[in-house]
Design a protein around this motif. Structure first.
Motif, PDB file in Angstrom:
ATOM      1  N   ASN A 238     -31.494  -1.176 -37.131  1.00  0.00           N
ATOM      2  CA  ASN A 238     -31.133   0.091 -37.784  1.00  0.00           C
ATOM      3  C   ASN A 238     -30.514   1.018 -36.751  1.00  0.00           C
ATOM      4  N   ASP A 239     -30.109   2.198 -37.207  1.00  0.00           N
ATOM      5  CA  ASP A 239     -29.361   3.099 -36.341  1.00  0.00           C
ATOM      6  C   ASP A 239     -30.215   3.711 -35.233  1.00  0.00           C
ATOM      7  N   ALA A 242     -30.303   1.096 -32.711  1.00  0.00           N
ATOM      8  CA  ALA A 242     -28.967   0.994 -32.122  1.00  0.00           C
ATOM      9  C   ALA A 242     -28.757   2.078 -31.076  1.00  0.00           C
ATOM     10  N   GLY A 262     -25.982  -1.519 -36.811  1.00  0.00           N
ATOM     11  CA  GLY A 262     -27.020  -0.577 -37.207  1.00  0.00           C
ATOM     12  C   GLY A 262     -27.287  -0.664 -38.694  1.00  0.00           C
ATOM     13  N   ASP A 266     -27.107   6.912 -40.425  1.00  0.00           N
ATOM     14  CA  ASP A 266     -27.509   8.193 -39.857  1.00  0.00           C
ATOM     15  C   ASP A 266     -26.273   8.919 -39.344  1.00  0.00           C
ATOM     16  N   ALA A 269     -25.294   8.092 -35.886  1.00  0.00           N
ATOM     17  CA  ALA A 269     -24.703   6.758 -35.782  1.00  0.00           C
ATOM     18  C   ALA A 269     -23.251   6.768 -36.249  1.00  0.00           C
ATOM     19  N   GLN A 278     -20.694   2.661 -31.243  1.00  0.00           N
ATOM     20  CA  GLN A 278     -21.435   1.755 -32.127  1.00  0.00           C
ATOM     21  C   GLN A 278     -20.420   1.136 -33.061  1.00  0.00           C
ATOM     22  N   THR A 281     -22.551   0.294 -39.203  1.00  0.00           N
ATOM     23  CA  THR A 281     -23.844   0.590 -39.809  1.00  0.00           C
ATOM     24  C   THR A 281     -23.817   0.050 -41.227  1.00  0.00           C
TER      25      THR A 281
END
Length: 367
Positions: A238-239, A242, A262, A266, A269, A278, A281
């Motif tokens: 998940n974020d 991450a 992720g 979020d 994120a 990143q 997500t």
């Protein structure tokens, strides 16, 4: 479904037989005047969440649940809501809801196994329990979540795409969720169904409590064990995880950053995705999840069948054939933020595009 306000007789008799005092330290909010009400009142709904405030459950799920309940049952009192990140506190909150005499419970369990005794106590008291997002053990009456295997596959597929040529035999680190959370194992199975045979899994961790400090420590250990230049991708469940993994990569001066997955979309994120820190997500419609859970809870509270609401059945370690709703989700990368999160009103462009990110947002078409 019918929306009459009569309360099932079994529940009325139970409420008459129990105390309605709630332990002072349990911080139940949104309560309806101390529990217990006349037959003509609406259903009393209890909601147990694994976090409040700025967390996903406090920011998205709680207001959406409250809004849908008001829509479906305008005469129902506001739900009694309790939120905590501690398993033992959640069990105390659960038991207080039983004592309170709510008609139905929506439960997002922190430790699904540890809450089995409370779910069994609710069943004995005639209180149906709708498992929300995470499947608790015990006689659960309904379950609403997102398809965890599909989420894992989305993460695995995106990671391979982000790795490019290194997707053929490259080395990754898996930063999975908590071992006590059945969703974490579900996500992992889905991801492995895509990743096995294509990449080398250098290290794989089950992150205790989904806590970022544990993920940071695990990722730091992986960098030390494998070498800072030997990590081609990170499958983070998940974020929050991450973000912790990326912080560990930064602390070890790993450059360039490998693609990191992720989940939960979020805001921090999404901003990392815009900034190129990143890779992706997973966006899940919390509105759809909250709506389905409230619809199921209201039906169960009225003593109505939920077969027409359920899209599947799921088995837990203790209960077979639980009527369930398994919702879809979608992968979000820098090029799809506008058509997913912005389009659905999750965030505005102004929320995402801080002054520091304006040039990156312009490159991503977020204008």
């Amino acid at each position: 479904m019918g929306l009459g306000v009569g309360v099932p007789k079994r529940r009325r008799l139970f409420r008459a037989a129990v105390a309605v005092t709630v332990g002072a330290g349990l911080a139940l909010t949104g309560a309806c005047g101390g529990g217990g009400h006349d037959e003509g009142d609406g259903l009393s709904v209890g909601v147990l969440l694994p976090g409040g405030g700025p967390s996903r459950f406090g920011h998205f799920d709680r207001p959406l649940i409250e809004r849908k309940l008001k829509e479906l049952c305008p005469h129902c009192p506001a739900p009694a809501v309790a939120a905590t990140s501690e398993p033992d506190v959640q069990q105390q909150q659960f038991d207080a809801m039983i004592t309170r005499g709510v008609d139905v419970l929506i439960l997002a369990a922190i430790d699904p196994k540890a809450l089995r005794s409370s779910v069994e106590a609710a069943h004995r008291a005639g209180i149906p329990v709708v498992a929300y997002d995470r499947l608790a053990q015990g006689p659960i009456s309904g379950y609403v979540t997102f398809d965890g295997a599909a989420i894992g596959r989305l993460q695995g597929e995106a990671l391979l795409k982000g790795m490019g040529a290194k997707a053929d035999g490259g080395q990754i680190v898996m930063v999975n969720g908590a071992a006590i959370d059945p969703n974490a194992a579900w996500f992992k199975r889905g991801a492995l169904s895509v990743l096995r045979g294509k990449v080398k899994i250098g290290k794989s961790y089950d992150t205790a409590g989904w806590r970022p400090e544990n993920a940071f420590a695990d990722m730091t250990g992986a960098i030390a064990a494998l070498g800072p230049g030997q990590i081609d991708g990170v499958l983070a469940a998940n974020d929050t995880l991450a973000g912790a993994a990326i912080s560990a990569l930064d602390a070890s001066a790993v450059r360039p950053l490998p693609p990191v997955t992720g989940q939960d979309a979020d805001l921090s994120a999404v901003q990392r995705i815009v900034a190129g820190r990143q890779y992706m997500t997973v966006y899940k419609s919390y509105r759809a999840e909250a709506d389905a859970a409230v619809e199921m809870a209201v039906a169960l509270g009225r003593g109505e069948p939920v077969g027409s609401l359920a899209t599947a059945t799921v088995d837990s370690a203790t209960t077979r054939g639980i009527p369930s709703v398994l919702l879809p989700s979608s992968s979000v990368t820098v090029g799809t933020i506008k058509d997913t999160l912005v389009k659905d009103g999750i965030y505005t462009i102004d929320q995402i595009c801080t002054p520091k990110l304006r040039s990156a947002c312009a490159r991503a078409g977020l204008t």
